[in-house]
Motif scaffolding. Structure first.
Motif, short mmCIF file in Angstrom:
data_model
loop_
_atom_site.label_atom_id
_atom_site.label_comp_id
_atom_site.label_asym_id
_atom_site.label_seq_id
_atom_site.Cartn_x
_atom_site.Cartn_y
_atom_site.Cartn_z
N PHE A 112 50.29 36.77 32.51
CA PHE A 112 50.57 37.78 31.57
C PHE A 112 49.78 38.44 30.38
CE2 PHE A 112 54.24 35.53 33.20
CZ PHE A 112 54.87 36.08 33.96
N ALA A 113 48.86 37.60 30.05
CA ALA A 113 47.83 38.01 28.99
C ALA A 113 46.36 37.67 29.38
CB ALA A 113 47.95 37.26 27.70
N PRO A 114 45.45 38.29 29.05
CA PRO A 114 43.92 38.01 29.47
C PRO A 114 43.76 36.54 28.88
CG PRO A 114 44.11 40.17 28.37
CD PRO A 114 45.36 39.58 28.53
N SER A 115 42.77 35.88 29.65
CA SER A 115 42.34 34.40 29.24
C SER A 115 41.23 34.41 28.66
CB SER A 115 42.20 33.76 30.55
OG SER A 115 43.59 33.42 31.13
N GLU A 116 40.97 33.49 27.61
CA GLU A 116 39.77 33.40 27.09
C GLU A 116 38.86 32.28 28.07
OE1 GLU A 116 38.68 32.38 22.56
OE2 GLU A 116 39.05 30.43 23.66
N VAL A 117 37.79 32.71 28.31
CA VAL A 117 36.86 31.97 29.19
C VAL A 117 35.50 31.65 28.52
CG1 VAL A 117 35.68 31.95 31.35
CG2 VAL A 117 37.77 33.23 31.06
N ASN A 140 31.86 29.82 29.40
CA ASN A 140 31.04 29.56 30.55
C ASN A 140 30.17 28.96 29.83
OD1 ASN A 140 29.73 28.88 32.75
ND2 ASN A 140 29.28 31.20 33.18
N LEU A 141 30.32 27.42 29.78
CA LEU A 141 29.05 26.46 29.44
C LEU A 141 28.50 25.86 30.45
CD1 LEU A 141 31.14 25.02 26.29
CD2 LEU A 141 29.62 27.01 26.31
N THR A 142 28.47 26.45 31.50
CA THR A 142 27.71 26.01 32.94
C THR A 142 26.28 26.76 32.74
OG1 THR A 142 28.16 27.78 34.33
CG2 THR A 142 29.81 25.82 33.95
N ASP A 143 25.45 26.36 33.95
CA ASP A 143 24.19 27.07 34.20
C ASP A 143 24.28 28.33 34.93
OD1 ASP A 143 22.76 25.17 32.70
OD2 ASP A 143 22.50 23.98 34.16
N GLY A 144 25.65 28.51 35.55
CA GLY A 144 25.89 29.59 36.31
C GLY A 144 26.61 30.92 35.78
N VAL A 145 26.76 31.68 36.71
CA VAL A 145 27.19 32.96 36.16
C VAL A 145 28.88 32.78 36.73
CG1 VAL A 145 27.78 35.65 36.46
CG2 VAL A 145 25.43 34.43 36.34
N ALA A 146 29.90 33.04 35.85
CA ALA A 146 31.20 33.30 36.48
C ALA A 146 31.58 34.55 36.62
CB ALA A 146 32.13 32.73 35.33
N TRP A 147 32.22 34.95 37.72
CA TRP A 147 32.49 36.01 38.15
C TRP A 147 34.16 36.43 37.95
CZ3 TRP A 147 28.46 39.10 38.78
CH2 TRP A 147 27.39 38.43 38.97
N VAL A 148 34.56 37.21 37.28
CA VAL A 148 35.92 37.58 37.19
C VAL A 148 36.21 38.71 38.22
CG1 VAL A 148 37.75 38.37 35.53
CG2 VAL A 148 35.86 37.08 34.47
N TRP A 149 37.42 38.18 38.94
CA TRP A 149 37.94 39.01 40.00
C TRP A 149 39.45 39.79 39.49
CZ3 TRP A 149 35.87 39.60 44.89
CH2 TRP A 149 34.71 38.89 45.13
N SER A 150 39.54 41.08 40.01
CA SER A 150 40.79 41.86 39.82
C SER A 150 42.08 41.14 40.30
CB SER A 150 40.48 43.20 39.90
OG SER A 150 40.37 43.26 41.57
N GLY A 151 42.15 40.51 41.51
CA GLY A 151 43.17 40.00 41.82
C GLY A 151 43.18 38.21 42.12
N ILE A 197 36.95 37.46 26.86
CA ILE A 197 38.05 37.35 27.20
C ILE A 197 38.04 37.94 28.95
CG2 ILE A 197 40.30 38.62 27.25
CD1 ILE A 197 39.74 36.67 24.95
N GLY A 198 38.55 37.29 29.73
CA GLY A 198 38.49 37.32 31.00
C GLY A 198 39.74 38.54 31.49
N HIS A 199 39.31 39.71 31.65
CA HIS A 199 40.10 40.70 32.11
C HIS A 199 40.30 40.89 33.51
CE1 HIS A 199 40.88 42.42 28.37
NE2 HIS A 199 39.60 42.16 27.74
N GLY A 200 41.06 39.75 34.20
CA GLY A 200 41.11 39.90 35.59
C GLY A 200 42.23 38.74 36.00
N MET A 201 42.43 38.53 37.39
CA MET A 201 43.46 37.46 37.77
C MET A 201 42.97 35.96 38.13
SD MET A 201 46.23 39.15 37.59
CE MET A 201 47.59 38.03 38.62
N SER A 202 41.48 36.20 38.24
CA SER A 202 41.14 34.98 38.66
C SER A 202 39.43 35.07 38.28
CB SER A 202 41.21 34.71 40.15
OG SER A 202 40.67 35.65 40.96
N VAL A 203 38.89 33.58 38.42
CA VAL A 203 37.42 33.57 38.10
C VAL A 203 36.87 32.59 38.98
CG1 VAL A 203 37.86 31.81 36.31
CG2 VAL A 203 35.50 32.87 36.23
N PHE A 204 35.58 33.03 39.55
CA PHE A 204 34.98 32.17 40.61
C PHE A 204 33.48 31.85 39.97
CE2 PHE A 204 31.71 31.58 43.93
CZ PHE A 204 32.41 30.91 44.62
#
Length: 66
Positions: A21-26, A28-39, A57-64
Motif C-alpha cells: 500500500f505504500a512505497p518501501s524504503e530499501v 542496498n548494502l550489498t555489492d550488487g545492484v537491486a532492481w525494482v520491478w513494477s509488478g 524509496i522503492g516505487h514498485g511491487m518487488s525487488v530483485f
C-alpha cells in the motif's frame, strides 16, 4: 545485507516483495545492484536500480538482487 522497510535480509538472492500500500524504503548494502520491478514476483518492468550503498524509496511491487 539488504534492508526492506528496516527488515534485514542476510546474503540476499532472488525476488523480494515490497509494500502493498505504500512505497518501501530499501537499503542496498550489498555489492550488487537491486532492481525494482513494477509488478509482484519481479514481473512487469524494471522501474529503477538501487546501487550498492544506496538507500531509497522503492516505487514498485518487488525487488530483485543476485
Amino acid at each position: 545485507m539488504l534492508f526492506i522497510d528496516r527488515a534485514p535480509h542476510q546474503d540476499p538472492s532472488g525476488c523480494f516483495p515490497l509494500g502493498d500500500f505504500a512505497p518501501s524504503e530499501v537499503a542496498n548494502l550489498t555489492d550488487g545492484v537491486a532492481w525494482v520491478w513494477s509488478g509482484p514476483n519481479c514481473d512487469g518492468r524494471v522501474t529503477h536500480a538501487i546501487l550498492p550503498g544506496q538507500v531509497t524509496i522503492g516505487h514498485g511491487m518487488s525487488v530483485f538482487i543476485e
